[in-house]
Motif scaffolding. Structure first.
Motif, PDB file in Angstrom:
ATOM      1  N   TRP A 203       0.826  -1.219   0.000  1.00 45.57           N
ATOM      2  CA  TRP A 203       0.000   0.000   0.000  1.00 45.57           C
ATOM      3  C   TRP A 203       0.853   1.259   0.000  1.00 45.57           C
ATOM      4  O   TRP A 203       0.437   2.292  -0.503  1.00 45.57           O
ATOM      5  CB  TRP A 203      -0.929   0.005   1.215  1.00 45.57           C
TER       6      TRP A 203
ATOM      7  N   THR B 111      -6.923   4.763   0.997  1.00 46.88           N
ATOM      8  CA  THR B 111      -6.906   3.474   1.702  1.00 46.88           C
ATOM      9  C   THR B 111      -6.787   3.683   3.205  1.00 46.88           C
ATOM     10  O   THR B 111      -7.533   3.087   3.993  1.00 46.88           O
ATOM     11  CB  THR B 111      -5.736   2.606   1.201  1.00 46.88           C
TER      12      THR B 111
ATOM     13  N   ASP C  69      -7.002  -4.049   6.686  1.00 47.95           N
ATOM     14  CA  ASP C  69      -6.867  -2.596   6.807  1.00 47.95           C
ATOM     15  C   ASP C  69      -7.129  -2.119   8.228  1.00 47.95           C
ATOM     16  O   ASP C  69      -6.419  -1.259   8.751  1.00 47.95           O
ATOM     17  CB  ASP C  69      -7.799  -1.895   5.811  1.00 47.95           C
TER      18      ASP C  69
ATOM     19  N   PHE D 150      -8.486  -5.554  -1.339  1.00 49.17           N
ATOM     20  CA  PHE D 150      -7.642  -4.401  -1.025  1.00 49.17           C
ATOM     21  C   PHE D 150      -6.542  -4.180  -2.066  1.00 49.17           C
ATOM     22  O   PHE D 150      -5.534  -3.530  -1.780  1.00 49.17           O
ATOM     23  CB  PHE D 150      -7.007  -4.571   0.359  1.00 49.17           C
TER      24      PHE D 150
ATOM     25  N   GLU E 269      -8.797  -0.288  -4.565  1.00 47.45           N
ATOM     26  CA  GLU E 269      -8.631   0.880  -3.701  1.00 47.45           C
ATOM     27  C   GLU E 269      -8.640   2.172  -4.520  1.00 47.45           C
ATOM     28  O   GLU E 269      -9.194   3.190  -4.094  1.00 47.45           O
ATOM     29  CB  GLU E 269      -7.331   0.758  -2.901  1.00 47.45           C
TER      30      GLU E 269
END
Length: 476
Positions: free
Chosen positions: A329, A338, A366, A427, A432
């Motif tokens: 990420w 996110t 998350d 995710f 995202e």
């Protein structure tokens, strides 16, 4: 918006995936030539994400900020790289006495001179070599835990003597190995709280995790962590320890060094007690820090059971580190969205504890990231969750996968009932980014066509992938 219907989101993801080709270094350069420049790489992630780290106040929320969560992602990448470096290091093979074990055998083979089959000498392949190299990580952690115990005790004494007005600020960053052990310990909040009370570590217990200083110590291009000079000096002068354990072990394992015999015993199974090596060690020739290092190794033998619990903490967290590394990420074009959405979902997750008292709730990936970030400031975490939920929330990372799967399903239902949202979701970067674009369009009162939206997402994700690919060194 109609695009926000889960079925439509799946269609959007599929349409983008269908249009996405695999990107290799040569095609990445052709697609986005500027992606390899230092300027482009310095903008991923966007530096403005970390602006909240330097703000004098945290605002109305007591929950982790987007900036703190982003630094946490950086730190997990640093931990991931450290583990890989330790396992792959040939210098640490020598240090820990991990050697290829050759077994001599005689095999039947043809002899041209004798024109007949004869028994020839040979060697069997060492099938244990790979697993024994990976075991270096456990050896490294055993030493790191001993250093952590020294550091945390001396830091608490130092903070008490210093008498700072702000008791939540850590004045000096720890070495990377110590930081990793401390981080994993904080993610077992009940154990950490009990240890601080038992050992009277009242000053360390009050600290907020130094996210701003950690961010400044990390090189975002290669995930190298460098202690600031003042922190390295404190480590050497006050804690009497080497600032860089990885580098130190590579040096200390050379046969000419007085510590090599003590370190080489790690690779011998069963491991010889360090007390039996006293005669083999030239302790008279050791300087004060090397002597302190040897004393720490000896103390580790005495505290093996307690230290083993801290080693296990770090080893369990390796699974989460690997998950975050796989998601990456920190390099995603949707990182800000996110983390903002994760913070909102974590807020709802905490509210669910009050709405469903006594029920075990399991976080999604998350939510778990924000939860971990929250726990890293132990005293602030306790006050926050008790005020929000009425109870102290322990984070049990010892639950097995079968239990987690069942409890995740039990968490999904009340989350949907109370908040009207799907709990589990994809995710990946594409999904995202889709969510971020849709949120922006919704805020601006717009609704793009499916083709326009998917093209925006595809181009953005493709560019960020190119930046990441071209940032990495060429494969050997």
């Amino acid at each position: 918006m109609s695009h926000l219907v889960p079925r439509h989101l799946n269609d959007l993801h599929a349409s983008i995936a269908d249009n996405s080709d695999l990107i290799y270094p040569h095609t990445a350069s052709a697609l986005h030539p500027k992606a390899a420049t230092a300027e482009a790489q310095d903008k991923v992630p966007d530096p403005t994400l970390f602006a909240s780290l330097t703000q004098p106040t945290r605002g109305d929320s007591d929950l982790p900020t987007v900036g703190e969560c982003a630094v946490h992602l950086e730190l997990l990448e640093v931990f991931h790289k450290l583990r890989i470096n330790v396992i792959r290091s040939s210098a640490l093979d020598t240090t820990f006495g991990v050697r290829i074990e050759k077994r001599a055998v005689f095999q039947r083979g043809w002899d041209d001179a004798k024109r007949d089959y004869v028994m020839k000498p040979g060697h069997l392949k060492d099938e244990t070599w790979g697993s024994r190299r990976r075991q270096k990580w456990s050896y490294f952690l055993e030493i790191a835990v001993g250093r952590f115990r020294v550091w945390i005790g001396k830091m608490d004494w130092f903070l008490k003597a210093l008498g700072l007005e702000d008791r939540t600020r850590l004045p000096y960053l720890p070495p990377l190995d110590v930081l990793m052990v401390w981080h994993a310990f904080l993610l077992n909040p009940r154990d950490y709280d009990q240890a601080c009370r038992r050992d009277s570590l009242t000053y360390v217990a009050a600290l907020r995790f130094p996210w701003e200083a950690v961010h400044a110590a990390i090189n975002r291009r290669d995930w190298k962590y460098t202690q600031p000079k003042a922190s390295a000096d404190w480590t050497q002068e006050r804690a009497n320890m080497e600032p860089d354990l990885f580098q130190f072990l590579g040096w200390a394992g050379k046969p000419s060094n007085g510590l090599s015999a003590a370190l080489a015993r790690y690779g011998v199974q069963p491991k010889a007690p360090i007390f039996s090596l006293d005669e083999a060690l030239d302790t008279q020739g050791l300087n004060s820090r090397d002597a302190a290092f040897l004393a720490m190794l000896r103390q580790g033998e005495l505290d093996k059971e307690a230290n083993g619990l801290l080693v296990a903490n770090v080893q369990r967290q390796a699974a989460f580190v690997d998950k975050m590394h796989a998601q990456l990420w920190i390099r995603s074009p949707a990182l800000e969205g996110t983390l903002r959405r994760a913070g909102d979902r974590y807020d709802k997750f905490l509210r669910l504890f009050k709405l469903c008292p006594g029920q075990r709730l399991v976080p999604t990936l998350d939510i778990d990231l924000v939860w971990h970030t929250h726990q890293c400031s132990a005293a602030a975490y306790r006050a926050s969750v008790e005020q929000r939920t009425g109870v102290f929330l322990n984070h049990d990372d010892k639950l097995g996968q079968p239990v987690l799967k069942v409890e995740l399903e039990r968490t999904r239902r009340p989350f949907f009932v109370h908040f009207g949202e799907d709990y589990e979701k994809c995710f990946c970067w594409e999904c995202e980014m889709i969510a971020s674009v849709l949120e922006d369009d919704d805020a601006n009162g717009q609704q793009e066509s499916l083709s326009t939206l998917t093209e925006r997402v595809r181009v953005n994700v493709e560019y960020h992938r190119c930046v990441e690919i071209l940032r990495r060194p060429p494969a050997l």
